[in-house]
Design a protein around this motif. Structure first.
Motif, PDB file in Angstrom:
ATOM      1  N   ALA A 109       0.835  -1.211   0.000  1.00 44.39           N
ATOM      2  CA  ALA A 109       0.000   0.000   0.000  1.00 44.39           C
ATOM      3  C   ALA A 109       0.863   1.252   0.000  1.00 44.39           C
ATOM      4  O   ALA A 109       0.567   2.235  -0.700  1.00 44.39           O
ATOM      5  CB  ALA A 109      -0.926  -0.013   1.220  1.00 44.39           C
ATOM      6  N   MET A 110       1.939   1.233   0.779  1.00 45.68           N
ATOM      7  CA  MET A 110       2.843   2.389   0.811  1.00 45.68           C
ATOM      8  C   MET A 110       3.460   2.653  -0.557  1.00 45.68           C
ATOM      9  O   MET A 110       3.572   3.807  -0.996  1.00 45.68           O
ATOM     10  CB  MET A 110       3.945   2.155   1.841  1.00 45.68           C
ATOM     11  N   ASP A 111       3.867   1.582  -1.243  1.00 47.53           N
ATOM     12  CA  ASP A 111       4.491   1.760  -2.553  1.00 47.53           C
ATOM     13  C   ASP A 111       3.506   2.309  -3.581  1.00 47.53           C
ATOM     14  O   ASP A 111       3.875   3.123  -4.436  1.00 47.53           O
ATOM     15  CB  ASP A 111       5.089   0.437  -3.043  1.00 47.53           C
ATOM     16  N   VAL A 112       2.247   1.873  -3.514  1.00 44.94           N
ATOM     17  CA  VAL A 112       1.226   2.413  -4.422  1.00 44.94           C
ATOM     18  C   VAL A 112       1.044   3.910  -4.164  1.00 44.94           C
ATOM     19  O   VAL A 112       1.018   4.725  -5.098  1.00 44.94           O
ATOM     20  CB  VAL A 112      -0.105   1.659  -4.270  1.00 44.94           C
ATOM     21  N   VAL A 113       0.927   4.272  -2.899  1.00 47.89           N
ATOM     22  CA  VAL A 113       0.721   5.684  -2.559  1.00 47.89           C
ATOM     23  C   VAL A 113       1.941   6.505  -2.939  1.00 47.89           C
ATOM     24  O   VAL A 113       1.822   7.604  -3.507  1.00 47.89           O
ATOM     25  CB  VAL A 113       0.387   5.839  -1.061  1.00 47.89           C
ATOM     26  N   ARG A 114       3.125   6.007  -2.636  1.00 52.10           N
ATOM     27  CA  ARG A 114       4.336   6.748  -2.990  1.00 52.10           C
ATOM     28  C   ARG A 114       4.408   7.018  -4.499  1.00 52.10           C
ATOM     29  O   ARG A 114       4.800   8.100  -4.936  1.00 52.10           O
ATOM     30  CB  ARG A 114       5.569   5.965  -2.551  1.00 52.10           C
ATOM     31  N   ALA A 115       4.004   6.019  -5.284  1.00 55.05           N
ATOM     32  CA  ALA A 115       4.093   6.156  -6.738  1.00 55.05           C
ATOM     33  C   ALA A 115       3.069   7.140  -7.301  1.00 55.05           C
ATOM     34  O   ALA A 115       3.339   7.829  -8.290  1.00 55.05           O
ATOM     35  CB  ALA A 115       3.912   4.784  -7.394  1.00 55.05           C
ATOM     36  N   VAL A 116       1.878   7.209  -6.682  1.00 60.04           N
ATOM     37  CA  VAL A 116       0.816   8.063  -7.225  1.00 60.04           C
ATOM     38  C   VAL A 116       0.842   9.476  -6.653  1.00 60.04           C
ATOM     39  O   VAL A 116       0.225  10.391  -7.211  1.00 60.04           O
ATOM     40  CB  VAL A 116      -0.562   7.398  -7.002  1.00 60.04           C
ATOM     41  N   LEU A 117       1.563   9.685  -5.549  1.00 59.81           N
ATOM     42  CA  LEU A 117       1.517  10.998  -4.895  1.00 59.81           C
ATOM     43  C   LEU A 117       1.994  12.160  -5.770  1.00 59.81           C
ATOM     44  O   LEU A 117       1.390  13.243  -5.713  1.00 59.81           O
ATOM     45  CB  LEU A 117       2.304  10.975  -3.577  1.00 59.81           C
ATOM     46  N   PRO A 118       3.036  12.022  -6.577  1.00 56.46           N
ATOM     47  CA  PRO A 118       3.401  13.172  -7.418  1.00 56.46           C
ATOM     48  C   PRO A 118       2.251  13.638  -8.307  1.00 56.46           C
ATOM     49  O   PRO A 118       2.079  14.843  -8.521  1.00 56.46           O
ATOM     50  CB  PRO A 118       4.579  12.635  -8.241  1.00 56.46           C
ATOM     51  N   HIS A 119       1.456  12.691  -8.809  1.00 58.59           N
ATOM     52  CA  HIS A 119       0.306  13.039  -9.654  1.00 58.59           C
ATOM     53  C   HIS A 119      -0.762  13.746  -8.831  1.00 58.59           C
ATOM     54  O   HIS A 119      -1.275  14.805  -9.236  1.00 58.59           O
ATOM     55  CB  HIS A 119      -0.260  11.764 -10.277  1.00 58.59           C
ATOM     56  N   LEU A 120      -1.110  13.196  -7.662  1.00 52.17           N
ATOM     57  CA  LEU A 120      -2.129  13.826  -6.818  1.00 52.17           C
ATOM     58  C   LEU A 120      -1.643  15.184  -6.312  1.00 52.17           C
ATOM     59  O   LEU A 120      -2.427  16.137  -6.226  1.00 52.17           O
ATOM     60  CB  LEU A 120      -2.476  12.916  -5.637  1.00 52.17           C
ATOM     61  N   ARG A 121      -0.373  15.252  -5.979  1.00 50.31           N
ATOM     62  CA  ARG A 121       0.179  16.509  -5.467  1.00 50.31           C
ATOM     63  C   ARG A 121       0.140  17.597  -6.531  1.00 50.31           C
ATOM     64  O   ARG A 121      -0.165  18.761  -6.240  1.00 50.31           O
ATOM     65  CB  ARG A 121       1.618  16.259  -4.993  1.00 50.31           C
ATOM     66  N   ALA A 122       0.412  17.228  -7.773  1.00 49.08           N
ATOM     67  CA  ALA A 122       0.352  18.207  -8.869  1.00 49.08           C
ATOM     68  C   ALA A 122      -1.070  18.717  -9.058  1.00 49.08           C
ATOM     69  O   ALA A 122      -1.283  19.888  -9.399  1.00 49.08           O
ATOM     70  CB  ALA A 122       0.866  17.577 -10.166  1.00 49.08           C
ATOM     71  N   ASN A 123      -2.061  17.848  -8.827  1.00 57.03           N
ATOM     72  CA  ASN A 123      -3.469  18.237  -8.957  1.00 57.03           C
ATOM     73  C   ASN A 123      -3.996  18.961  -7.722  1.00 57.03           C
ATOM     74  O   ASN A 123      -5.091  19.539  -7.766  1.00 57.03           O
ATOM     75  CB  ASN A 123      -4.338  16.997  -9.202  1.00 57.03           C
ATOM     76  N   ARG A 124      -3.228  18.885  -6.606  1.00 55.99           N
ATOM     77  CA  ARG A 124      -3.688  19.440  -5.326  1.00 55.99           C
ATOM     78  C   ARG A 124      -5.076  18.912  -4.957  1.00 55.99           C
ATOM     79  O   ARG A 124      -5.924  19.604  -4.417  1.00 55.99           O
ATOM     80  CB  ARG A 124      -3.705  20.977  -5.362  1.00 55.99           C
TER      81      ARG A 124
END
Length: 278
Positions: A109-124
């Protein structure tokens, strides 16, 4: 524009049912699983992309996220559903089995979140929903390693909610009780077969087996529907609510854990799990 959800572990159980629910609500669904051939039922639905993602394979995580964004443009919700339960006396569980339980339930679960966070962070924006368990709040005997993994998942999720809240990203936890309609118990049984039997524990195993038999009979008959409704609510309610406990079977224990004194809680659980010496 339709929102998009990425779901792990969609070959069966909660993941498969969640994929169907979100697709029926007009969402784009990135339905991921270790073996995409098992996802033909979802692949036939409109706006569903079935693709490989093994939470123990970081390259597959990156590939699934990239494929989902390429197909639908963005990801709005991530549902970390992939996981399994290891059941048995702790002393009989190998270190390798403990490691794999954490590799899937926590580090995956941590690896999935780590991988997707740059995308979510860019979208705020975005919502991360982690499927935990009643065993993520209550230490169940014979499930010590599983409980430990879900306790870890919950602690991480709660801490993460504050970090990501500053960026407009929400974190939610789902705490189901028993769900006899899924194949969770079947896999748990398979994993249990790998646990070394130790004869000194036989009296306790006999006693606790009766306890769990009664709990299984009391499990909500509509547990899957309730859990999927809670997942959908967590994805759409727009609140900062952290925990959702949708099934009635686990509710009394969760209430005792969080709404009573430690002495009261321990008296309740010892009464359930510890055989009378009288």
């Amino acid at each position: 524009m339709s929102q998009t959800v990425l779901i792990t572990g969609t070959s069966s159980g909660f993941g498969k049912a969640a994929g169907r629910r979100f697709a029926s609500e007009g969402w784009n669904v990135i339905a991921t699983m270790r073996n995409p051939e098992a996802g033909q039922a979802l692949a036939g639905l409109e706006n569903v992309l079935v693709t490989r993602l093994d939470v123990e394979d970081r390259a597959s995580i990156d590939s699934a996220i990239t494929a989902g964004i390429a197909r639908f443009g963005r990801i709005d919700v991530v549902l970390n559903n992939a996981g399994y339960g290891l059941f048995g006396i702790f002393e009989g569980v190998s270190r390798e089995a403990v490691q794999q339980q954490f590799d899937v339930n926590v580090f995956g679960a941590m690896d999935v979140v780590r991988a997707v966070l740059p995308h979510l962070r860019a979208n705020r924006a975005g919502t991360i929903i982690n499927v935990s368990s009643g065993a993520g709040a209550i230490g169940f005997p014979m499930a010590s390693v599983y409980s430990a993994s879900k306790f870890a998942l919950e602690g991480w999720s709660e801490a993460l909610s504050y970090e990501l809240g500053s960026l407009g990203i929400k974190v939610k936890i789902i705490e189901p009780g028993g769900a006899p309609q899924t194949n969770f118990m079947a896999r748990m049984g398979g994993e249990t077969a790998t646990v070394e039997p130790i004869s000194d524990y036989v009296p306790f195993l006999d006693q606790i087996g009766q306890v769990y038999g009664g709990m299984a009979e009391a499990a909500d008959a509509d547990a899957v529907e309730k859990v999927i409704a809670a997942i959908h609510e967590a994805a759409t309610d727009g609140t900062d609510r952290l925990r959702y406990a949708p099934t009635n079977d686990i509710a009394p224990l969760l209430t005792a854990r969080r709404g009573s004194s430690e002495d009261e809680y321990r008296a309740l659980t010892r009464g359930m799990f510890v055989a009378s010496q009288a």
